[in-house]
Structure formats: structure tokens, C-alpha cells
Scaffold this motif. Structure first.
Motif, short mmCIF file in Angstrom:
data_model
loop_
_atom_site.label_atom_id
_atom_site.label_comp_id
_atom_site.label_asym_id
_atom_site.label_seq_id
_atom_site.Cartn_x
_atom_site.Cartn_y
_atom_site.Cartn_z
N LEU A 278 95.56 62.19 2.73
CA LEU A 278 95.16 62.48 4.11
C LEU A 278 95.15 61.21 4.95
CD1 LEU A 278 92.25 65.11 4.02
CD2 LEU A 278 94.58 65.41 4.87
N ALA A 279 94.74 60.10 4.34
CA ALA A 279 94.74 58.82 5.06
C ALA A 279 96.16 58.45 5.47
CB ALA A 279 94.13 57.73 4.18
N TRP A 280 97.11 58.65 4.56
CA TRP A 280 98.50 58.35 4.89
C TRP A 280 99.01 59.27 6.00
CZ3 TRP A 280 103.03 61.08 4.93
CH2 TRP A 280 104.20 60.33 5.12
N LEU A 281 98.67 60.56 5.94
CA LEU A 281 99.11 61.51 6.97
C LEU A 281 98.60 61.09 8.35
CD1 LEU A 281 100.30 64.20 7.99
CD2 LEU A 281 98.13 65.30 7.30
N ALA A 282 97.31 60.76 8.43
CA ALA A 282 96.74 60.36 9.72
C ALA A 282 97.38 59.08 10.23
CB ALA A 282 95.22 60.19 9.58
N ALA A 283 97.62 58.12 9.33
CA ALA A 283 98.25 56.86 9.74
C ALA A 283 99.66 57.10 10.24
CB ALA A 283 98.24 55.88 8.57
N ASP A 284 100.40 57.95 9.54
CA ASP A 284 101.77 58.26 9.95
C ASP A 284 101.78 58.92 11.33
OD1 ASP A 284 104.66 58.45 9.11
OD2 ASP A 284 104.27 60.56 9.49
N ARG A 285 100.83 59.81 11.57
CA ARG A 285 100.72 60.44 12.90
C ARG A 285 100.46 59.38 13.97
NH1 ARG A 285 98.48 65.83 12.68
NH2 ARG A 285 99.83 67.06 11.33
N VAL B 222 99.12 52.39 8.12
CA VAL B 222 100.10 52.94 7.17
C VAL B 222 100.17 52.04 5.94
CG1 VAL B 222 102.54 53.41 6.78
CG2 VAL B 222 101.45 54.20 8.87
N GLY B 223 100.24 50.72 6.17
CA GLY B 223 100.28 49.78 5.05
C GLY B 223 99.05 49.89 4.17
N SER B 224 97.89 50.05 4.78
CA SER B 224 96.65 50.19 4.01
C SER B 224 96.69 51.44 3.15
CB SER B 224 95.45 50.26 4.97
OG SER B 224 95.32 49.06 5.71
N TYR C 245 93.63 58.98 15.31
CA TYR C 245 94.35 59.08 14.03
C TYR C 245 94.08 57.85 13.17
CZ TYR C 245 97.13 63.16 15.47
OH TYR C 245 97.54 64.41 15.85
N GLN C 246 94.05 56.67 13.78
CA GLN C 246 93.79 55.46 13.01
C GLN C 246 92.38 55.44 12.43
OE1 GLN C 246 95.14 51.63 14.39
NE2 GLN C 246 96.56 52.54 15.84
N ILE C 247 91.41 55.86 13.24
CA ILE C 247 90.03 55.94 12.75
C ILE C 247 89.95 56.90 11.57
CG2 ILE C 247 87.67 56.63 13.33
CD1 ILE C 247 88.41 55.85 16.28
N SER C 248 90.61 58.05 11.72
CA SER C 248 90.61 59.04 10.64
C SER C 248 91.23 58.47 9.37
CB SER C 248 91.39 60.28 11.08
OG SER C 248 90.84 60.86 12.25
N SER C 249 92.35 57.78 9.52
CA SER C 249 93.01 57.19 8.36
C SER C 249 92.10 56.18 7.67
CB SER C 249 94.32 56.52 8.79
OG SER C 249 94.94 55.89 7.70
N SER C 250 91.44 55.36 8.46
CA SER C 250 90.59 54.31 7.88
C SER C 250 89.44 54.88 7.08
CB SER C 250 90.07 53.41 9.00
OG SER C 250 91.13 52.73 9.64
N LEU D 66 80.43 59.58 10.89
CA LEU D 66 81.78 59.62 11.46
C LEU D 66 82.55 60.84 10.96
CD1 LEU D 66 83.97 58.34 13.16
CD2 LEU D 66 84.53 56.85 11.23
N ALA D 67 82.45 61.12 9.68
CA ALA D 67 83.19 62.26 9.13
C ALA D 67 82.77 63.57 9.77
CB ALA D 67 83.00 62.32 7.61
N ARG D 68 81.49 63.69 10.10
CA ARG D 68 81.01 64.93 10.71
C ARG D 68 81.45 65.07 12.16
NH1 ARG D 68 77.09 63.94 6.86
NH2 ARG D 68 75.88 62.49 8.10
N SER D 69 81.74 63.96 12.81
CA SER D 69 82.17 64.04 14.21
C SER D 69 83.69 64.03 14.37
CB SER D 69 81.58 62.86 15.01
OG SER D 69 82.09 61.62 14.54
N LEU D 70 84.40 63.62 13.32
CA LEU D 70 85.85 63.49 13.44
C LEU D 70 86.59 64.80 13.72
CD1 LEU D 70 87.18 60.84 10.89
CD2 LEU D 70 87.50 60.89 13.36
N PRO D 71 86.23 65.92 13.08
CA PRO D 71 87.00 67.15 13.36
C PRO D 71 87.02 67.50 14.85
CG PRO D 71 85.68 67.45 11.40
CD PRO D 71 85.27 66.13 11.99
#
Length: 409
Positions: free
Chosen positions: A183-190, A211-213, A168-173, A133-138
Motif C-alpha cells: 500500500l505504501a508503494w501504491l500511494a507513493a506511485d500515485r 517511491v524509493g523508500s 498520497y505522500q503522507i499516506s505512503s510514509s 493519522l491513520a484514523r484521519s487519513l481515509p
């Protein structure tokens, strides 16, 4: 690697992606000879647009091709290194919508293809394949952001905004799982901002959950509790019929709130929220995956055990694990959710002093979804505790797992 010519960097990343020169050339729309000349430095890459196309095909940030590669950690099975994290960070730092004021956006990816890619990313996460997943996310982030900009003034704008919010949620998770908490918080906020624009209250609810997570992982339990409970109250079922989707998102928020309450030692609020989630789970009937929630009665029990661990009541967690969770329902949950429970129970058994069972839980989780155990900082901490408290030599399976994870025996 900073000193290498750009052609050598292209060759490096092509080989790392296990791509032949011919396949790479076909994806670029170039000849194999062209690729060979670029990699040998015979042909110069003097057009930024071409460098960007190469970066997209190789799924790396363009800055890495230009010689700005960060230090990499040793490879680990299905985990990510600093290079992948840097690529995700660079994709999150893009501002396509702002750039569109000055130059027209390129051809956006087709919306049906985006739907397929987002669904695949969710399933990849729920199967705990974090490295894949990390390799495909960008690329997925770049595509979703570009589509959101390109379709902004069309009748597909809402649909595409929902897709971007999910990316964005997948990225945050996945970033939270891997310990990249800011970075997780930034993606969740987005994801919250996009969900509001998409006009989907339930998507906004799941964004709030992310965001809570992230806040909870950052040690900010009280604001995590407040945001989850506040939004849960807004989504609370009324006197009429509520959809399974609404109940699932509502229940997720209550469960995350319960975890936050446990973190600050508020056992009364923790139990109230768990009971509310149990009512929502009973109304859903059985565990479902609405809005990628895996919510239902079994997941509520898993959180009841996890919250008990969080508040330091390992014995209660063990009782839930051994006496309350039906095996038939547990096995239908996604691998990430089950392996996460085994990690929670490793902590629970360690709390009651049963380090052998704690080790067994880690091994169960590793067999089910290795990345959930081998790639998470909390799992490293638990394994270190198990090894420290083991009398004599640890079992061969535990020693082998420790070696794989780089945890000293």
C-alpha cells in the motif's frame, strides 16, 4: 460483527469514535431522536447517500457499515489495526475522476480547509502520532481526491493537485512505517503521477523519495538507488544560487540513495552520496523543514549513522552517534526523526554486542515518540534480539516495553 444490523454497526463505530448521539446527530444535520431510532433499528437506512454521509462523519469506509469488517488485531498504544488499514486501502482504491464522467461531483471541500488539513497531517506524522493519522487519513484522502476532481477545470487545479500529491505522500510514509509496504508503494506511485500533473519538480522529487523508500522497504534496493540518484541528478544545484527548497529535496534524494547503496553493500557509492548530501546540507546552513524534509547537516549525520548500520558497520555508527552529532541541533529535529535515529542506534549497538545500550536506545525512542518504537515491525525485531541476547533477567523498563509491544521476554 457481520451479522449485526446496520444500526448496531453505526452505534459501534460512534462509540469507538467516542462520539455522543447528540454530537453525531449535529454533525449529520439530524436530530438525536433520528440517530437513536437508526441505532435501535426502528428507522431503516435505505438511502446509500445517507449511509455514505454517516461513514464520512464516523471516518470509516462505507463497506464497514455494510458488514464487511476485517479481523482486527488487539489495540496498541497509538498504533493502527486492520480496520484502519482497510479504510485507508478503500480510500486509495477510489477513482473519483473516472466517476465524474458519469455523474457530477459533489460539493468539494474548500481549498483553504484542505491546506490546513494537509499541514496538520504532516505535523501529525512528524510527531509520530501514527494512530491519530491513520484514523484521519481515509477522510483526508477522499476529500483531496474529490477536490482534485472538482477543481480540475479551475484556476485552483494546480494548487489542489499539489495537496493531493502531499496526501498520497503522507499516506505512503505512515503505511511504510507500519509495515503495509504494498500500500505504501501504491500511494507513493500515485503521488508521482499527481506531482507531474501539478508541474512542481520539487514535489516530484519528494514523491520520488517516497517511491524509493517504499521500494527499499520491499527489498528492492537497486531500483531504489537508481530512481533516487536519477532524479537527484535532475535536481542538482547548478553554478548559480540554489534555493534552500531545492537543496533540501536534492539532499533528501541523495540520503535515500545512500541508504539503498548500503543495503546492497556498495560502500563507495554510499559514502559518495552521503558526502554530496553533506555539501547540500552545508549550503542550507542549518536543519530546515522545506517540503517536510527535516533536511540539514544534522539529518545528514543521522543518515551517516543509519547507513553504517545498514552496511553492518555498527562501530562507525556508534562513533557518529557519540562524537559527531551536536546535541543542541539534534533536539531541534522533529520527534519522528529523533526517535527513528534511536531505533537505528539500537541496531548499531546490537551489532557491536552492547545489548544494554541497544535497550537504552529503544527506551529513549519510546519516551520521545512511542509509536516509532511500538508500532514498527523493525523495532519488534530489534527488541526480540535484545531480549534473546540479554544475560539473565531483562531490566524492568525493557520488560515493561516488551509487554506493551507484545514481544515475548
Amino acid at each position: 460483527m457481520d451479522e449485526l444490523p446496520i444500526g448496531r454497526r453505526v452505534a459501534y463505530w460512534r462509540n469507538r469514535r467516542k462520539m455522543s448521539q447528540q454530537v453525531f446527530a449535529d454533525r449529520l444535520g439530524k436530530s438525536k431522536s433520528w440517530v437513536d431510532k437508526v441505532e435501535r433499528g426502528v428507522r431503516r437506512l435505505d438511502k446509500f447517500s445517507v449511509v455514505y454521509e454517516i461513514a464520512d462523519v464516523l471516518q470509516v469506509d462505507v463497506q464497514l457499515l455494510l458488514g464487511k469488517e476485517p479481523e482486527r488485531k488487539p489495540e496498541s498504544v497509538n498504533c493502527v489495526d486492520a480496520v484502519e488499514v482497510a479504510e485507508i486501502r478503500a480510500a486509495l482504491e477510489r477513482y473519483d475522476a473516472f466517476s465524474a464522467f458519469f455523474s457530477p461531483a459533489g460539493e468539494p471541500p474548500p481549498v483553504p480547509e484542505m491546506h490546513k488539513a494537509v499541514n496538520h497531517a504532516w505535523l501529525t506524522f512528524q510527531h509520530a502520532r501514527y494512530g491519530v493519522l491513520a484514523r484521519s487519513l481515509p477522510k483526508l484522502l477522499r476529500d483531496a481526491q474529490a477536490a482534485d476532481t472538482a477543481y480540475a477545470a479551475t484556476d485552483q487545479a494546480t494548487d489542489v493537485a499539489k495537496l493531493l500529491g502531499q496526501v498520497y505522500q503522507i499516506s505512503s510514509s505512515v503505511l511504510r512505517k507500519l509495515g503495509e509496504l504494498e500500500l505504501a508503494w501504491l500511494a507513493a506511485d500515485r503521488s508521482i503521477a499527481v506531482a507531474q500533473r501539478a508541474g512542481d519538480p520539487l514535489l516530484a522529487g519528494t514523491a520520488t523519495y517516497r517511491v524509493g523508500s517504499a521500494l527499499l522497504a520491499l527489498g528492492r534496493a537497486r531500483p531504489a538507488l537508481e530512481i533516487n540518484v536519477n532524479v537527484a541528478n535532475r535536481l542538482a544545484p547548478g553554478t548559480g544560487d540554489s534555493s534552500p527548497e531545492q537543496l533540501s529535496v536534492y539532499g533528501m534524494l541523495l540520503l535515500q540513495g545512500a541508504m539503498a547503496a548500503a543495503r546492497i553493500g556498495d560502500s563507495a557509492t554510499m559514502r559518495d552520496l552521503l558526502d554530496g548530501a553533506a555539501d547540500a546540507g552545508a549550503a542550507v546552513g542549518e536543519d530546515q523543514n522545506h517540503y517536510w524534509s527535516c533536511f540539514g547537516p544534522t539529518n545528514v549525520l543521522l543518515h551517516r549513522a543509519a547507513a553504517s548500520v545498514e552496511i553492518g558497520e555498527g562501530g562507525l555508527a556508534v562513533n557518529v552517534h557519540e562524537q559527531s552529532i551536536p546535541a543542541s541541533s539534534f533536539t531541534t529535529l522533529m520527534p519522528e526523526r529523533r526517535a527513528h535515529h534511536f531505533l537505528d542506534m539500537a541496531r548499531g549497538f546490537a551489532q557491536v554486542g552492547d545489548v544494554d545500550r541497544a535497550g537504552e536506545m529503544l527506551l529513549e525512542g519510546d519516551r520521545l515518540a512511542a509509536a516509532e518504537i511500538r508500532c514498527r515491525p523493525i523495532a519488534h525485531e530489534v527488541l526480540s534480539d535484545v531480549l534473546r541476547r540479554t544475560k539473565g533477567t531483562p531490566s524492568a523498563p525493557i520488560a515493561e516495553l516488551a509487554e506493551h509491544m507484545g514481544v515475548g521476554v
